[in-house]
Motif scaffolding. Structure first.
Motif, PDB file in Angstrom:
ATOM      1  N   ASN A 157       3.039   5.896  -3.063  1.00  0.00           N
ATOM      2  CA  ASN A 157       4.170   6.613  -3.678  1.00  0.00           C
ATOM      3  C   ASN A 157       3.993   6.756  -5.188  1.00  0.00           C
ATOM      4  O   ASN A 157       4.367   7.787  -5.754  1.00  0.00           O
ATOM      5  CB  ASN A 157       5.500   5.896  -3.371  1.00  0.00           C
ATOM      6  CG  ASN A 157       5.940   6.109  -1.947  1.00  0.00           C
ATOM      7  OD1 ASN A 157       5.487   7.021  -1.265  1.00  0.00           O
ATOM      8  ND2 ASN A 157       6.812   5.229  -1.473  1.00  0.00           N
ATOM      9  N   ILE A 158       3.407   5.763  -5.808  1.00  0.00           N
ATOM     10  CA  ILE A 158       3.164   5.826  -7.254  1.00  0.00           C
ATOM     11  C   ILE A 158       2.111   6.899  -7.551  1.00  0.00           C
ATOM     12  O   ILE A 158       2.240   7.654  -8.514  1.00  0.00           O
ATOM     13  CB  ILE A 158       2.717   4.454  -7.804  1.00  0.00           C
ATOM     14  CG1 ILE A 158       3.890   3.480  -7.737  1.00  0.00           C
ATOM     15  CG2 ILE A 158       2.206   4.576  -9.229  1.00  0.00           C
ATOM     16  CD1 ILE A 158       3.509   2.044  -8.036  1.00  0.00           C
ATOM     17  N   LEU A 186       0.830  -1.213   0.000  1.00  0.00           N
ATOM     18  CA  LEU A 186       0.000   0.000   0.000  1.00  0.00           C
ATOM     19  C   LEU A 186       0.863   1.262   0.000  1.00  0.00           C
ATOM     20  O   LEU A 186       0.544   2.252  -0.659  1.00  0.00           O
ATOM     21  CB  LEU A 186      -0.960  -0.005   1.194  1.00  0.00           C
ATOM     22  CG  LEU A 186      -2.064  -1.065   1.125  1.00  0.00           C
ATOM     23  CD1 LEU A 186      -2.859  -1.106   2.428  1.00  0.00           C
ATOM     24  CD2 LEU A 186      -2.977  -0.824  -0.065  1.00  0.00           C
ATOM     25  N   ARG A 187       1.991   1.223   0.712  1.00  0.00           N
ATOM     26  CA  ARG A 187       2.914   2.359   0.720  1.00  0.00           C
ATOM     27  C   ARG A 187       3.494   2.584  -0.685  1.00  0.00           C
ATOM     28  O   ARG A 187       3.570   3.709  -1.162  1.00  0.00           O
ATOM     29  CB  ARG A 187       4.058   2.104   1.716  1.00  0.00           C
ATOM     30  CG  ARG A 187       4.973   3.314   1.902  1.00  0.00           C
ATOM     31  CD  ARG A 187       6.189   3.000   2.740  1.00  0.00           C
ATOM     32  NE  ARG A 187       7.075   2.010   2.139  1.00  0.00           N
ATOM     33  CZ  ARG A 187       7.865   2.255   1.084  1.00  0.00           C
ATOM     34  NH1 ARG A 187       7.874   3.422   0.513  1.00  0.00           N
ATOM     35  NH2 ARG A 187       8.639   1.301   0.609  1.00  0.00           N
TER      36      ARG A 187
END
Length: 122
Positions: free
Chosen positions: A119-120, A114-115
């Motif tokens: 970031n994407i 999920l992180r």
């Protein structure tokens, strides 16, 4: 340009060529696990890869040094898209759900994914 699928033997040699960047057939064979294929077998697979547009070569007299024409990233992208299309009806959610269930992902791994997604998006 359309990327073609590779057989297991073709992909094994391509993986080595991506790693080595340039190699003669004998160098590729040296990197393969036992039992090593015959020179003619490896040479035939190399010619098939050339015909499929995956590799090019530099001539040194009667011998050739081969190098990739298609990057590992491009082939990986092709294979990932094929997986998504052929097995998950183009649903990234279904793909993600499948791997979460199959890998028994824990919360830490899920949070890390999920992180990465966050970031994407940023």
């Amino acid at each position: 340009m359309e990327i073609k699928d590779l057989t297991k033997a073709e992909e094994q040699l391509m993986q080595l060529l991506w790693k080595l960047e340039k190699a003669f057939v004998k160098e590729l064979i040296a990197e393969l696990p036992e039992p090593k294929p015959a020179y003619n077998t490896a040479s035939t697979i190399i010619r098939i890869l050339e015909t499929k547009g995956f590799i090019g070569y530099e001539a040194f007299g009667r011998t050739h040094r081969y190098y990739p024409l298609i990057s590992k990233v491009d082939y990986t992208r092709h294979q990932a898209q094929k997986l998504l299309t052929d097995y998950f009806e183009n649903s990234i959610q279904d793909l993600f759900s499948f791997f979460m269930k199959e890998k028994n992902m824990n919360l830490k791994e899920t949070d890390e994914i999920l992180r990465i997604i966050d970031n994407i998006k940023d």
